[in-house]
Design an enzyme around this catalytic site. Structure first.
Site, PDB file in Angstrom:
ATOM      1  N   ARG A  16     -31.253   4.452  34.688  1.00 27.19           N
ATOM      2  CA  ARG A  16     -32.088   3.339  35.167  1.00 27.19           C
ATOM      3  C   ARG A  16     -32.693   2.593  33.967  1.00 27.19           C
ATOM      4  O   ARG A  16     -32.824   1.387  33.975  1.00 27.19           O
ATOM      5  CB  ARG A  16     -33.238   3.837  36.043  1.00 27.19           C
ATOM      6  N   ASN A  65     -42.576  -1.253  41.793  1.00 28.07           N
ATOM      7  CA  ASN A  65     -41.348  -1.154  41.007  1.00 28.07           C
ATOM      8  C   ASN A  65     -41.617  -0.521  39.649  1.00 28.07           C
ATOM      9  O   ASN A  65     -42.654  -0.759  39.040  1.00 28.07           O
ATOM     10  CB  ASN A  65     -40.732  -2.546  40.806  1.00 28.07           C
ATOM     11  N   ASP A  91     -39.329  -0.973  37.195  1.00 28.51           N
ATOM     12  CA  ASP A  91     -38.665  -1.814  36.187  1.00 28.51           C
ATOM     13  C   ASP A  91     -39.712  -2.671  35.480  1.00 28.51           C
ATOM     14  O   ASP A  91     -40.879  -2.694  35.872  1.00 28.51           O
ATOM     15  CB  ASP A  91     -37.562  -2.683  36.843  1.00 28.51           C
ATOM     16  N   HIS A 101     -46.451   2.937  40.724  1.00 30.21           N
ATOM     17  CA  HIS A 101     -45.497   4.055  40.765  1.00 30.21           C
ATOM     18  C   HIS A 101     -44.920   4.387  39.399  1.00 30.21           C
ATOM     19  O   HIS A 101     -43.879   5.040  39.307  1.00 30.21           O
ATOM     20  CB  HIS A 101     -44.358   3.738  41.755  1.00 30.21           C
ATOM     21  N   CYS A 120     -45.651  13.432  28.603  1.00 31.46           N
ATOM     22  CA  CYS A 120     -45.475  14.851  28.285  1.00 31.46           C
ATOM     23  C   CYS A 120     -45.823  15.683  29.511  1.00 31.46           C
ATOM     24  O   CYS A 120     -46.865  15.497  30.132  1.00 31.46           O
ATOM     25  CB  CYS A 120     -46.376  15.238  27.118  1.00 31.46           C
ATOM     26  N   ASN A 152     -40.059 -11.217  53.031  1.00 32.11           N
ATOM     27  CA  ASN A 152     -39.098 -10.114  52.979  1.00 32.11           C
ATOM     28  C   ASN A 152     -37.761 -10.533  53.587  1.00 32.11           C
ATOM     29  O   ASN A 152     -37.728 -11.344  54.503  1.00 32.11           O
ATOM     30  CB  ASN A 152     -39.655  -8.920  53.781  1.00 32.11           C
ATOM     31  N   ALA A 196     -36.821 -13.466  48.264  1.00 29.29           N
ATOM     32  CA  ALA A 196     -38.025 -13.808  47.491  1.00 29.29           C
ATOM     33  C   ALA A 196     -37.718 -14.872  46.445  1.00 29.29           C
ATOM     34  O   ALA A 196     -38.508 -15.788  46.223  1.00 29.29           O
ATOM     35  CB  ALA A 196     -38.584 -12.548  46.827  1.00 29.29           C
TER      36      ALA A 196
HETATM   37  N1  APR Z   1     -36.050 -10.784  48.743  1.00 29.21           N
HETATM   38  C1  APR Z   1     -37.015 -10.221  49.522  1.00 29.21           C
HETATM   39  N2  APR Z   1     -36.889  -9.024  50.083  1.00 29.21           N
HETATM   40  C2  APR Z   1     -35.764  -8.343  49.862  1.00 29.21           C
HETATM   41  C3  APR Z   1     -34.700  -8.854  49.072  1.00 29.21           C
HETATM   42  C4  APR Z   1     -34.882 -10.152  48.508  1.00 29.21           C
HETATM   43  N3  APR Z   1     -33.957 -10.728  47.749  1.00 29.21           N
HETATM   44  N4  APR Z   1     -33.706  -7.941  49.055  1.00 29.21           N
HETATM   45  C5  APR Z   1     -34.117  -6.900  49.791  1.00 29.21           C
HETATM   46  N5  APR Z   1     -35.347  -7.135  50.282  1.00 29.21           N
HETATM   47  C6  APR Z   1     -36.200  -6.273  51.106  1.00 29.21           C
HETATM   48  C7  APR Z   1     -35.448  -5.369  52.041  1.00 29.21           C
HETATM   49  O1  APR Z   1     -35.219  -6.032  53.282  1.00 29.21           O
HETATM   50  C8  APR Z   1     -36.398  -4.191  52.190  1.00 29.21           C
HETATM   51  O2  APR Z   1     -37.269  -4.371  53.297  1.00 29.21           O
HETATM   52  O3  APR Z   1     -36.897  -5.424  50.228  1.00 29.21           O
HETATM   53  C9  APR Z   1     -37.243  -4.240  50.910  1.00 29.21           C
HETATM   54  C10 APR Z   1     -37.014  -3.074  49.970  1.00 29.21           C
HETATM   55  O4  APR Z   1     -37.445  -1.914  50.611  1.00 29.21           O
HETATM   56  P1  APR Z   1     -37.289  -0.485  49.923  1.00 29.21           P
HETATM   57  O5  APR Z   1     -35.905  -0.316  49.427  1.00 29.21           O
HETATM   58  O6  APR Z   1     -37.800   0.519  50.903  1.00 29.21           O
HETATM   59  O7  APR Z   1     -38.226  -0.571  48.647  1.00 29.21           O
HETATM   60  P2  APR Z   1     -39.802  -0.404  48.516  1.00 29.21           P
HETATM   61  O8  APR Z   1     -40.509  -0.868  49.739  1.00 29.21           O
HETATM   62  O9  APR Z   1     -40.173  -1.017  47.219  1.00 29.21           O
HETATM   63  O10 APR Z   1     -39.945   1.157  48.399  1.00 29.21           O
HETATM   64  C11 APR Z   1     -41.224   1.692  48.168  1.00 29.21           C
HETATM   65  O11 APR Z   1     -40.301   3.879  47.947  1.00 29.21           O
HETATM   66  O12 APR Z   1     -38.736   5.427  47.126  1.00 29.21           O
HETATM   67  C12 APR Z   1     -39.952   4.835  46.957  1.00 29.21           C
HETATM   68  O13 APR Z   1     -41.186   4.875  44.992  1.00 29.21           O
HETATM   69  C13 APR Z   1     -40.147   4.183  45.620  1.00 29.21           C
HETATM   70  O14 APR Z   1     -41.499   2.285  45.027  1.00 29.21           O
HETATM   71  C14 APR Z   1     -40.562   2.775  45.962  1.00 29.21           C
HETATM   72  C15 APR Z   1     -41.142   2.933  47.342  1.00 29.21           C
END
Ligand code: APR
Length: 235
Positions: A60, A92, A94, A109, A117, A203, A221
Site C-alpha cells: 500500500r 483514509n 493514504d 485511522h 514502534c 457518495n 466526489a
Molecule cells: N466518489 C464518492 N464516493 C465513492 C466513489 C467516488 N468516486 N467511489 C466509491 N465511493 C463510495 C462507495 O459507494 C462507498 O459507499 O465510497 C464508499 C467507500 O466505502 P468503504 O469502502 O466502506 O470505505 P470507508 O467508508 O472509508 O471505510 C471506513 O473501514 O475497513 C475500514 O479502516 C477502514 O477507514 C476504513 C473504514
C-alpha cells in the site's frame, strides 16, 4: 448557505481516493486487495502473521508513489482556503489530502507514511526507498520492531476528543465517500445533527446512514465536489 464564517467539519472515506486509483474497502467480494480484513487489519492478524501484514502495508505504501490527488481532494483545499474555521477528518491512510494541500487535517485511522514502534510507541515518518521493502524495520530508539501506524479493528481511532469538540461546534458537516459502516466515524453525522448542524452527504452509492443527511448528492466526489465548492465559495 456557506459563508467565510461558517464552521465546517468534513469526514472523508475511501470513496474520495477511488478516482485516484486506490480501491475502496467494501467491494462486492468483501475482500480488501484480496485479503480478509481480519488477516491484515487487526492486532491479532499482526501477531499471527506479521510478515503478511507488513508486506500488505508495504505494498500500500509503494502504491502511494504511483497515485495522485484528484479533483475531489483539490476542491476541499479550495474550500479550506475560503473558510476561517475548517477541519478535515479522514478515515483514509493514504496521503492524498496533504499532497493536494490540505492543512487542518486529522488522520483518524492512522497514516501509511508513518510507522510506530510496537514496544515504545515511537513514531517514525518514512517514505524513503529503503523503507518500502519487504524486510522489517527496527525502532531507532529501542530496537524493537516497527508496525504500520494504522488503526486496526479493535483499536482506538486517533484524536477523537479533538474531533468530537469540532463536531459539537460546527455549523455544517459533510461526509464524502464513506459507506457509513465503521463506528465511530459513522456516528459523527449524529453528533453533528444533535448539535443542530446542517448535514450533507456526497457518495457514489447511498451509504448506510443516507436518511439522516439534510442533503444528499449521489455521484463521484471528483465530479460533484468542484461544482459544489465553486458554488459555496462564490462571493
Ligand atoms: N466518489 C464518492 N464516493 C465513492 C466513489 C467516488 N468516486 N467511489 C466509491 N465511493 C463510495 C462507495 O459507494 C462507498 O459507499 O465510497 C464508499 C467507500 O466505502 P468503504 O469502502 O466502506 O470505505 P470507508 O467508508 O472509508 O471505510 C471506513 O473501514 O475497513 C475500514 O479502516 C477502514 O477507514 C476504513 C473504514
Amino acid at each position: 448557505m456557506i459563508t467565510k464564517q461558517t464552521r465546517v467539519v468534513i469526514l472523508t472515506g475511501a470513496g474520495i481516493s477511488a478516482e485516484s486509483g486506490i480501491r475502496t474497502f467494501r467491494a462486492a467480494d468483501g475482500l480488501w486487495e484480496d485479503h480478509r480484513i481480519e488477516e491484515v487489519a487487526t492486532p491479532e492478524g499482526w501477531e499471527a502473521n506479521p510478515q503478511l501484514v507488513w508486506s500488505f502495508y508495504q505494498q500500500r505504501r509503494r502504491q502511494l508513489l504511483e497515485v495522485e490527488s484528484n479533483s475531489g481532494h483539490k476542491a476541499l483545499v479550495e474550500l479550506e482556503k475560503y473558510l476561517d474555521n475548517f477541519l478535515l477528518v479522514t478515515q483514509n491512510v493514504d496521503n492524498l489530502h496533504e499532497r493536494a494541500g490540505s492543512q487542518n487535517l486529522i488522520h483518524m485511522h492512522g497514516e501509511l507514511e508513518k510507522l510506530r514502534c510496537q514496544e515504545c510507541q515511537h513514531i517514525e515518518s518514512m517514505m524513503e526507498e529503503e523503507h518500502l521493502g519487504e524486510e522489517f524495520i527496527s525502532c531507532r530508539q529501542c530496537g524493537a520492531r516497527l508496525r504500520p501506524h494504522i488503526v486496526w479493528f479493535n483499536e482506538m481511532p486517533l484524536q477523537l476528543p479533538e474531533i468530537e469538540k469540532a463536531l459539537t461546534q460546527c455549523d455544517v458537516f459533510i461526509a464524502i465517500g464513506t459507506s457509513g459502516h465503521v463506528y465511530p466515524a459513522s456516528g459523527f453525522l449524529h453528533t453533528a445533527r444533535l448539535n443542530g448542524s446542517h448535514t450533507i452527504g456526497i457518495n457514489l452509492d447511498p451509504p448506510e446512514n443516507v436518511y439522516f443527511f439534510d442533503e444528499f448528492f449521489q455521484g463521484k466526489a471528483g465530479e460533484i465536489l468542484p461544482h459544489l465548492v465553486q458554488r459555496w465559495t462564490e462571493e
